[in-house]
Design an enzyme around this catalytic site. Structure first.
Site, PDB file in Angstrom:
ATOM      1  N   LYS A  35       0.734  -1.207  -0.024  1.00 30.13           N
ATOM      2  CA  LYS A  35      -0.011  -0.003   0.215  1.00 30.13           C
ATOM      3  C   LYS A  35       0.720   1.252   0.030  1.00 30.13           C
ATOM      4  CE  LYS A  35      -2.183  -0.824   3.938  1.00 30.13           C
ATOM      5  NZ  LYS A  35      -1.625  -2.151   4.429  1.00 30.13           N
TER       6      LYS A  35
ATOM      7  N   ARG B  72      -8.969   0.653   9.966  1.00 29.17           N
ATOM      8  CA  ARG B  72      -8.447  -0.808   9.996  1.00 29.17           C
ATOM      9  C   ARG B  72      -9.333  -1.591  10.887  1.00 29.17           C
ATOM     10  NH1 ARG B  72      -2.614   0.106   9.592  1.00 29.17           N
ATOM     11  NH2 ARG B  72      -1.466  -1.668   9.901  1.00 29.17           N
TER      12      ARG B  72
ATOM     13  N   ARG C  87      11.909  -6.017   4.292  1.00 30.70           N
ATOM     14  CA  ARG C  87      11.715  -4.833   4.278  1.00 30.70           C
ATOM     15  C   ARG C  87      12.757  -3.794   5.059  1.00 30.70           C
ATOM     16  NH1 ARG C  87       5.530  -2.849   5.010  1.00 30.70           N
ATOM     17  NH2 ARG C  87       5.510  -3.376   7.154  1.00 30.70           N
TER      18      ARG C  87
ATOM     19  N   ARG D 105      11.952  -2.025  10.685  1.00 31.45           N
ATOM     20  CA  ARG D 105      10.995  -1.427  11.722  1.00 31.45           C
ATOM     21  C   ARG D 105      10.930  -2.507  12.864  1.00 31.45           C
ATOM     22  NH1 ARG D 105       5.656  -0.187   8.523  1.00 31.45           N
ATOM     23  NH2 ARG D 105       4.783  -1.249  10.322  1.00 31.45           N
TER      24      ARG D 105
ATOM     25  N   ARG E 236       0.684  -9.675  13.443  1.00 34.34           N
ATOM     26  CA  ARG E 236      -0.026  -8.632  12.604  1.00 34.34           C
ATOM     27  C   ARG E 236      -0.703  -9.130  11.572  1.00 34.34           C
ATOM     28  NH1 ARG E 236       4.765  -5.594  10.751  1.00 34.34           N
ATOM     29  NH2 ARG E 236       3.144  -4.101   9.674  1.00 34.34           N
TER      30      ARG E 236
HETATM   31  P1  AMP Z   1       1.587   0.072   9.450  1.00 33.21           P
HETATM   32  O1  AMP Z   1       2.518   1.133   9.207  1.00 33.21           O
HETATM   33  O2  AMP Z   1       0.289   0.739   8.837  1.00 33.21           O
HETATM   34  O3  AMP Z   1       1.675  -1.171   9.245  1.00 33.21           O
HETATM   35  O4  AMP Z   1       1.004   0.279  11.098  1.00 33.21           O
HETATM   36  C1  AMP Z   1       1.990  -0.016  12.018  1.00 33.21           C
HETATM   37  C2  AMP Z   1       1.184  -0.034  13.419  1.00 33.21           C
HETATM   38  O5  AMP Z   1       0.614   1.010  13.796  1.00 33.21           O
HETATM   39  C3  AMP Z   1      -0.140  -1.291  13.455  1.00 33.21           C
HETATM   40  O6  AMP Z   1       0.468  -2.671  13.488  1.00 33.21           O
HETATM   41  C4  AMP Z   1      -0.781  -0.695  14.529  1.00 33.21           C
HETATM   42  O7  AMP Z   1      -0.300  -0.918  15.839  1.00 33.21           O
HETATM   43  C5  AMP Z   1      -0.824   0.703  14.474  1.00 33.21           C
HETATM   44  N1  AMP Z   1      -1.727   1.417  13.567  1.00 33.21           N
HETATM   45  C6  AMP Z   1      -1.482   1.945  12.388  1.00 33.21           C
HETATM   46  N2  AMP Z   1      -2.761   2.219  11.752  1.00 33.21           N
HETATM   47  C7  AMP Z   1      -3.603   1.866  12.604  1.00 33.21           C
HETATM   48  C8  AMP Z   1      -5.189   1.888  12.691  1.00 33.21           C
HETATM   49  N3  AMP Z   1      -6.072   2.519  11.696  1.00 33.21           N
HETATM   50  N4  AMP Z   1      -5.728   1.252  13.725  1.00 33.21           N
HETATM   51  C9  AMP Z   1      -5.228   0.652  14.839  1.00 33.21           C
HETATM   52  N5  AMP Z   1      -3.696   0.774  14.913  1.00 33.21           N
HETATM   53  C10 AMP Z   1      -3.039   1.241  13.711  1.00 33.21           C
END
Ligand code: AMP
Length: 214
Positions: free
Chosen positions: A14, A88, A127, A160, A171
């Protein structure tokens, strides 16, 4: 403003596709990046979010909805906003509908990058991200010109914290349980568009995505 909700598992691409769609009129908001920024800045929201993120759990709906709502109320330049990582959960999708009604914005489509689990795991395990400018790389499919160094800003690349194998597995479980139902939510509204995200041909995915968002 038109909103494009990007859907897809962690590692589905994404962020990589979104980065290629950005222009003067098209902005990209990653909820994960917003949260990582809040953690770095040491804000109250960042402190609350960190323990959830370290475990690969979702942060509370209200916390992230508030942050996205605040961002949307200040974003006036974009014609199209790519929402990456939010919503999400179903409650977040409903909160977004309310936020957008208040902001006078509408959802143009929900764009799903459809990727198999095995591909996702392979992608996340290679990554690399730049802590300086946020640029993303992959050790084999999208390597930087010089190993370990960001092409764009020259900073040392990092992995990360939540990309460790055990956290990634969790996740993906969280995605299946809490985010996957959003596909049906947007399909029922006639807004779902799907792109095959399995291959490594980024240009093909960007072309397909452009057709859907314009
Ligand atoms: P991402 O960078 O999108 O993979 O997000 C990394 C982490 O941020 C996720 O594993 C969640 O812990 C938190 N996170 C990001 N977006 C959301 C969301 N919309 N709702 C809840 N947690 C989020």
């Amino acid at each position: 403003m038109n909103i494009v909700v990007l859907l897809g598992a962690p590692g589905s691409g994404k962020g990589t596709v979104a980065a290629r769609l950005v222009s003067d009129a098209v902005k990209h908001l990653s909820s994960g990046a917003l949260l990582r920024g809040a953690i770095q800045a040491g804000t109250a929201a960042g402190i609350q979010a960190q323990s959830f993120m370290d475990k690969g759990e979702l942060v509370p709906d209200q916390l992230i909805a508030q942050m996205v709502g605040d961002y949307l109320s200040t974003e006036t330049q974009a014609k199209t906003l790519l929402l990456d990582g939010f919503p999400r959960t179903l409650p977040q999708a409903e909160m977004l509908d309310t936020i957008l009604t208040q902001a006078g914005a509408t959802i143009r489509c929900a764009l799903l990058l459809d990727v198999e689990d095995s591909v996702v795991i392979e992608r996340i395990s290679g990554r690399l991200v730049c802590p300086g400018c946020g640029e993303g790389y992959h050790a084999t499919t999208l390597p930087p010109k010089q190993a370990g160094i960001c092409d764009r800003c020259g900073a040392a690349l990092a992995t990360r914290a939540d990309d460790q194998p055990e956290t990634v597995k969790h996740r993906l479980e969280v995605y299946a349980a809490q985010t996957f139902p959003l596909i049906a939510y947007y399909r029922d509204k006639g807004l779902l568009r799907t792109i095959d995200g399995n291959g490594n041909d980024l240009d093909a995915k960007v072309i397909s995505a452009k057709k859907e968002i314009n």
